[in-house]
Design a protein around this motif. Structure first.
Motif, short mmCIF file in Angstrom:
data_model
loop_
_atom_site.label_atom_id
_atom_site.label_comp_id
_atom_site.label_asym_id
_atom_site.label_seq_id
_atom_site.Cartn_x
_atom_site.Cartn_y
_atom_site.Cartn_z
N HIS A 33 0.79 -1.35 -0.04
CA HIS A 33 -0.14 0.04 0.05
C HIS A 33 0.83 1.13 -0.04
N ARG A 34 0.51 2.27 -0.60
CA ARG A 34 1.28 3.51 -0.75
C ARG A 34 1.10 4.04 0.65
N VAL A 35 2.39 4.98 0.83
CA VAL A 35 2.42 5.60 2.11
C VAL A 35 1.16 6.71 2.38
N THR A 36 0.87 7.04 1.48
CA THR A 36 -0.19 7.99 1.27
C THR A 36 -1.67 7.38 1.71
N THR A 37 -1.85 5.95 1.34
CA THR A 37 -2.89 5.34 1.98
C THR A 37 -2.98 5.35 3.31
N TYR A 38 -1.94 4.64 3.84
CA TYR A 38 -1.59 4.44 5.25
C TYR A 38 -1.77 5.93 5.94
N ARG A 39 -1.46 6.90 5.34
CA ARG A 39 -1.59 8.17 6.32
C ARG A 39 -3.09 8.65 6.07
N PHE B 1 8.53 -2.14 3.06
CA PHE B 1 7.22 -2.54 3.98
C PHE B 1 7.31 -1.41 4.91
N VAL B 2 8.27 -1.23 5.84
CA VAL B 2 8.32 -0.43 6.97
C VAL B 2 7.98 1.20 6.44
N ALA B 3 8.85 1.63 5.37
CA ALA B 3 8.67 2.88 4.99
C ALA B 3 7.19 3.20 4.66
N GLU B 4 6.33 2.14 3.86
CA GLU B 4 5.18 2.38 3.68
C GLU B 4 4.22 2.47 4.93
N ALA B 5 4.48 1.35 5.97
CA ALA B 5 3.66 1.34 6.92
C ALA B 5 3.62 2.63 7.98
N SER B 6 5.10 3.15 7.80
CA SER B 6 5.19 4.27 8.43
C SER B 6 4.50 5.59 8.33
N GLY B 7 3.68 5.34 7.44
CA GLY B 7 2.50 6.45 7.11
C GLY B 7 1.56 6.42 8.24
N LEU B 8 1.24 5.47 9.03
CA LEU B 8 0.55 5.53 10.15
C LEU B 8 0.84 6.28 11.09
N GLY B 9 2.06 6.54 11.40
CA GLY B 9 2.73 7.17 12.50
C GLY B 9 2.51 6.77 13.91
N ASP B 10 2.24 7.43 14.80
CA ASP B 10 2.15 6.88 16.17
C ASP B 10 0.88 5.95 16.37
N LYS B 11 0.14 5.79 15.16
CA LYS B 11 -0.99 4.90 15.32
C LYS B 11 -0.51 3.36 14.53
N LEU B 12 0.58 3.16 14.24
CA LEU B 12 1.24 1.91 13.87
C LEU B 12 1.50 1.16 15.22
N GLY B 13 0.58 0.11 15.67
CA GLY B 13 1.02 -0.43 17.16
C GLY B 13 1.85 -1.68 16.95
N VAL B 14 1.61 -2.41 16.12
CA VAL B 14 2.18 -3.98 16.04
C VAL B 14 2.70 -4.28 14.53
N THR C 251 15.58 -1.01 11.42
CA THR C 251 14.44 -0.53 10.53
C THR C 251 13.54 0.01 11.31
N THR C 252 12.95 -0.70 12.31
CA THR C 252 11.60 0.04 13.27
C THR C 252 11.90 -0.55 14.61
N GLN C 253 11.38 0.40 15.45
CA GLN C 253 11.04 -0.36 16.91
C GLN C 253 9.88 -0.67 17.27
N VAL C 254 8.86 -0.66 16.26
CA VAL C 254 7.56 -1.12 16.62
C VAL C 254 7.47 -2.58 16.93
N PRO C 255 6.60 -2.87 18.18
CA PRO C 255 6.51 -4.07 18.51
C PRO C 255 6.18 -5.14 17.62
N ILE C 256 6.69 -6.26 17.74
CA ILE C 256 6.48 -7.35 16.83
C ILE C 256 5.74 -8.61 17.31
N ALA C 257 4.63 -9.04 16.77
CA ALA C 257 4.17 -10.34 17.33
C ALA C 257 4.31 -11.33 16.16
#
Length: 245
Positions: free
Chosen positions: A47-53, A89-102, A128-134
């Motif tokens: 998904h585009r980063v703009t979509t995540y945003r 992938f991480v660059a795209e999902a980073s469009g969620l900002g602080d709302k990226l939880g896992v 690449t990221t410090q977002v928690p991983i499950a």
């Protein structure tokens, strides 16, 4: 100890429409009732980063997304030589900002535990990221003390899955700082709704440990009803007693 309850995707079946606002996009209506959702479509396509945003802008500040790591990484490359794909992938999902939880890593049933491969992959993730991983493994070799210790050392939670694909897979493991339940439906995966006894059991675990609970039994539209039911159980004072079984 916060509990987050949601479903895989944010579809709202017509049978449950009355539980949600009538106005807004599907995501806006969904997020008015739940505070978490799992994005599974990222497993199949980028998904585009703009979509995540745009998705992040559609929900309230305390809402969180879990995003599934692409199958290119988990199933095709099998956690090896995947740096470029992971970075994208991480660059795209980073469009969620602080709302990226896992970040959710679901592994194929054929992928056995290999400490060297897992260590290298998780080290790559942390560059690449410090977002928690499950992590949701499905090969029996993952449900051992060695695998659990390595996941815990790397601050990665092991998903508690239902139905459990192997002995021990139905209980949380790995890093205790994150509990993540993925409920796929039982007895028929992806279709069956859960009964009262199962929902009571999951509610008891969440009361004790907090964490995420995602219903993935979406094929027959059972997930939304189960999520609403579990939400009500956790909010009801008369249901707060009872052991975790």
């Amino acid at each position: 100890m916060r509990v987050r309850i949601g479903t895989a995707g944010w579809s709202i079946p017509s049978i449950h429409a009355a539980a949600f606002p009538a106005e807004g996009t599907h995501l806006e209506r969904y997020a008015a009732r739940f505070d978490a959702v799992e994005i599974n479509s990222s497993f199949y396509r980028p998904h585009r980063v703009t979509t995540y945003r745009r998705w992040a802008a559609s929900v309230r500040d305390d809402f969180r997304f879990a995003v599934k790591i692409p199958r290119r990484i988990s199933h095709e490359l099998r956690l090896v030589d995947c740096g470029d794909t992971l970075d994208r992938f991480v660059a795209e999902a980073s469009g969620l900002g602080d709302k990226l939880g896992v970040l959710l890593l679901q592994l194929p049933p054929s992928l056995a535990f290999d400490a060297k491969v897992l260590s290298a992959f998780l080290a790559l993730c942390r560059t690449t990221t410090q977002v928690p991983i499950a992590c949701e493994p499905r090969h029996p070799s993952w449900f051992t003390g060695a695998a659990d210790r390595l996941l815990a050392d790397r601050r990665v939670a092991r998903v508690a899955a239902d139905p459990a694909p192997a002995k021990g897979a139905g209980e949380p493991g790995g890093w205790p700082g994150l509990v993540y339940l993925r409920l796929h439906g039982s007895p028929v995966m992806y279709r069956s709704a859960y009964g009262e006894a199962e929902l009571d059991r999951h509610a008891a675990l969440l009361r004790c440990h907090g964490g995420w609970c995602i219903f993935d039994n979406t094929a027959a539209m059972a997930a939304t009803g189960d999520a609403l039911d579990l939400q009500a159980r956790l909010a009801s004072p008369e249901r707060r007693a009872g052991p975790v079984v």
